[in-house]
Design an enzyme around this catalytic site. Structure first.
Site, PDB file in Angstrom:
ATOM      1  N   GLU A  90      44.356  41.220  27.421  1.00 44.84           N
ATOM      2  CA  GLU A  90      43.736  41.147  28.476  1.00 44.84           C
ATOM      3  C   GLU A  90      44.961  40.923  29.948  1.00 44.84           C
ATOM      4  O   GLU A  90      45.956  41.181  29.261  1.00 44.84           O
ATOM      5  CB  GLU A  90      44.062  39.535  27.829  1.00 44.84           C
ATOM      6  N   CYS A 103      49.457  39.418  35.668  1.00 40.31           N
ATOM      7  CA  CYS A 103      49.656  39.176  34.982  1.00 40.31           C
ATOM      8  C   CYS A 103      49.377  41.139  33.807  1.00 40.31           C
ATOM      9  O   CYS A 103      47.815  40.437  33.761  1.00 40.31           O
ATOM     10  CB  CYS A 103      50.098  38.660  33.932  1.00 40.31           C
ATOM     11  N   CYS A 110      51.989  43.919  20.148  1.00 37.67           N
ATOM     12  CA  CYS A 110      53.848  43.744  20.183  1.00 37.67           C
ATOM     13  C   CYS A 110      54.625  44.179  18.982  1.00 37.67           C
ATOM     14  O   CYS A 110      53.664  43.351  18.005  1.00 37.67           O
ATOM     15  CB  CYS A 110      54.536  43.266  21.166  1.00 37.67           C
TER      16      CYS A 110
HETATM   17  N1  SAH Z   1      57.103  40.926  26.135  1.00 39.67           N
HETATM   18  C1  SAH Z   1      58.094  40.465  27.475  1.00 39.67           C
HETATM   19  C2  SAH Z   1      56.835  40.280  27.549  1.00 39.67           C
HETATM   20  C3  SAH Z   1      55.551  39.332  27.416  1.00 39.67           C
HETATM   21  S1  SAH Z   1      55.851  38.025  26.524  1.00 39.67           S
HETATM   22  C4  SAH Z   1      58.638  39.252  27.455  1.00 39.67           C
HETATM   23  O1  SAH Z   1      59.024  38.643  25.086  1.00 39.67           O
HETATM   24  O2  SAH Z   1      59.763  38.971  27.507  1.00 39.67           O
HETATM   25  C5  SAH Z   1      55.934  37.209  28.508  1.00 39.67           C
HETATM   26  C6  SAH Z   1      56.756  35.530  28.785  1.00 39.67           C
HETATM   27  O3  SAH Z   1      55.445  34.724  27.360  1.00 39.67           O
HETATM   28  C7  SAH Z   1      57.921  35.744  27.354  1.00 39.67           C
HETATM   29  O4  SAH Z   1      58.256  34.973  27.843  1.00 39.67           O
HETATM   30  C8  SAH Z   1      57.379  34.953  26.371  1.00 39.67           C
HETATM   31  O5  SAH Z   1      58.281  34.538  25.260  1.00 39.67           O
HETATM   32  C9  SAH Z   1      56.164  33.970  26.616  1.00 39.67           C
HETATM   33  N2  SAH Z   1      55.121  33.459  25.987  1.00 39.67           N
HETATM   34  C10 SAH Z   1      54.714  33.908  25.292  1.00 39.67           C
HETATM   35  N3  SAH Z   1      54.528  33.569  23.850  1.00 39.67           N
HETATM   36  C11 SAH Z   1      54.024  32.445  24.346  1.00 39.67           C
HETATM   37  C12 SAH Z   1      53.361  30.924  24.111  1.00 39.67           C
HETATM   38  N4  SAH Z   1      52.542  30.411  23.437  1.00 39.67           N
HETATM   39  N5  SAH Z   1      53.576  29.918  25.183  1.00 39.67           N
HETATM   40  C13 SAH Z   1      54.365  30.175  26.342  1.00 39.67           C
HETATM   41  N6  SAH Z   1      55.163  31.399  26.227  1.00 39.67           N
HETATM   42  C14 SAH Z   1      54.729  32.439  25.415  1.00 39.67           C
HETATM   43 FE1  SF4 Z   2      56.878  39.323  24.092  1.00 42.76          FE
HETATM   44 FE2  SF4 Z   2      57.881  38.443  21.965  1.00 42.76          FE
HETATM   45 FE3  SF4 Z   2      55.558  38.186  22.180  1.00 42.76          FE
HETATM   46 FE4  SF4 Z   2      56.268  40.645  21.848  1.00 42.76          FE
HETATM   47  S1  SF4 Z   2      56.422  39.273  20.246  1.00 42.76           S
HETATM   48  S2  SF4 Z   2      54.856  39.706  23.713  1.00 42.76           S
HETATM   49  S3  SF4 Z   2      58.478  40.119  22.842  1.00 42.76           S
HETATM   50  S4  SF4 Z   2      56.813  36.836  23.396  1.00 42.76           S
END
Ligand code: SAH
Ligand code: SF4
Length: 368
Positions: A90, A103, A110
């Site tokens: 997505e 985004c 992951c």
């Molecule tokens: N893997 C990288 C980038 C993708 S996630 C990372 O973790 O930084 C991007 C952001 O979305 C991260 O800060 C992550 O913690 C946040 N995120 C993931 N799941 C979420 C949720 N259920 N609610 C709000 N933010 C979330």
């Molecule tokens: Fe980012 Fe953690 Fe989600 Fe991976 S599992 S996309 S590192 S927030």
């Protein structure tokens, strides 16, 4: 056969020079493809027949395909894009003031397995190739041009979709080079933000990465809480993480953004405020609070709006630059729930955009 979109300008130039073509040819090709959006080689008037044949024989031009689109009343758009092997990710486009931010995803699934993250529950399916990363941007650019307005332009990119971008370092680096390259997408360095969960060895390689904005997903200022939320903290705890962050060339990257997910009862208390203030350097950090976005079967709860605003006020009072990421596109979440049953791999959470403190209307429920 190579995919044209996987090549950086340097790659393409080297390949063409090696095949006996002159140096300026690469720029002409990039111009036809990325600036003029002309994919029919017969129309590349200034390119020799021999060169067009070479390109036809050696490169494919497959872009990810937009297979579904949905728009929120607030203008947020979600796209589902499909790659050649049938995998889907997505990607979300968020309008805010004069920006149109996309985004994008860096992996299918992951490997990091954060306990609050919907993608984390999937495990890693595979890395995306460089052209699949930029291809999300290009495919959506072409879609907007055709379906919204010929001049509609994406202005910003955040690597906050599926995947840990630094786990896919090589391809994400090549993709970022292409995002910034004047002959390709030509975005400014400040228009691209890479978000990482804290992959320490790769953070130490950022001096060798294009100087885009860096966001660190911190989410907790105590090691035990962070380990509970992010298993990566077992190997790369806060001490190691901040040792690595010190190696990021700050002049180029300016301030670092710390993303801090607010989860009810887990990391939203006074002791968390104090620990966070102790951990971060005021002048080199920006804090972005992200209210936890609940999804079906999620283990955690979002704090009340009152609690979220309290947390931000506390950090502001302690002298930090602190913003809250506002929820956007909530009406299309429900629809995406339906979409999810059809497309199992859909990631639900990223429907948000940053807002500044002064824009939070204090009298209404601003965050829902
Ligand atoms: N893997 C990288 C980038 C993708 S996630 C990372 O973790 O930084 C991007 C952001 O979305 C991260 O800060 C992550 O913690 C946040 N995120 C993931 N799941 C979420 C949720 N259920 N609610 C709000 N933010 C979330
Ligand atoms: Fe980012 Fe953690 Fe989600 Fe991976 S599992 S996309 S590192 S927030």
């Amino acid at each position: 056969m190579k995919n044209f979109f996987d090549q950086t300008a340097t790659d393409l130039n080297d390949q063409l020079v090696e095949a006996g073509f002159q140096k300026f040819v690469a720029k002409q090709l990039l111009d036809w493809v990325y600036k003029k959006h002309e994919f029919n080689m017969d129309n590349w008037q200034n390119v020799s027949k021999k060169c067009r044949e070479f390109i036809r024989e050696n490169y494919s031009f497959t872009l990810p395909e937009v297979i579904f689109h949905i728009q929120s009343v607030d203008g947020t758009r979600k796209f589902l894009v499909k790659f050649e092997d049938g995998e889907t990710v997505e990607t979300v486009v968020i309008p805010a003031r004069n920006r149109l931010t996309q985004c994008i995803s860096s992996q299918v699934g992951c490997a990091i397995g954060c306990t609050f993250c919907h993608t984390g529950t999937m495990g890693l399916k595979r890395h995306l190739r460089a052209g699949e990363v930029t291809g999300q941007f290009f495919a959506v650019t072409l879609w907007l041009k055709e379906n919204v307005h010929p001049d509609e332009r994406l202005t910003n990119i955040v690597f906050m979709g599926q995947g840990e971008p630094l786990h896919n370092y090589k391809n994400v680096k090549a993709a970022t080079e292409n995002f910034l390259d004047q002959n390709i997408f030509g975005l400014g360095q400040r228009k691209v933000t890479l978000s990482t969960s804290g992959l320490v060895p790769k953070i130490k390689m950022l001096h060798d990465f294009p100087p885009v904005n860096i966001a660190i997903s911190l989410h907790a200022a105590h090691n035990d809480t962070r380990t509970e939320l992010m298993p990566i903290n077992k190997n790369y705890d806060l001490e190691r993480l901040f040792d690595a962050i010190k190696t990021i060339p700050l002049k180029a990257h300016r301030r670092i953004t710390y993303e801090y997910l607010l989860i009810a009862g887990v990391n939203d208390k006074k002791s968390d405020v104090d620990a966070l203030a102790k951990l971060l350097n005021r002048s080199e950090s920006k804090i972005n609070l992200i209210p936890f976005n609940e999804y079906p079967d999620s283990n955690y709860k979002r704090p009340s709006n009152k609690q979220i605003l309290w947390f931000m006020d506390q950090m502001c009072q302690k002298g930090f630059t602190c913003t809250i990421r506002a929820t956007k596109g909530e009406d299309i979440l429900a629809a995406c729930g339906q979409l999810k049953s059809e497309y199992e791999k859909l990631n639900l959470w990223d429907n948000s955009v940053e807002i500044r403190k002064k824009e939070v209307p204090q009298t209404e429920a601003p965050l829902s």
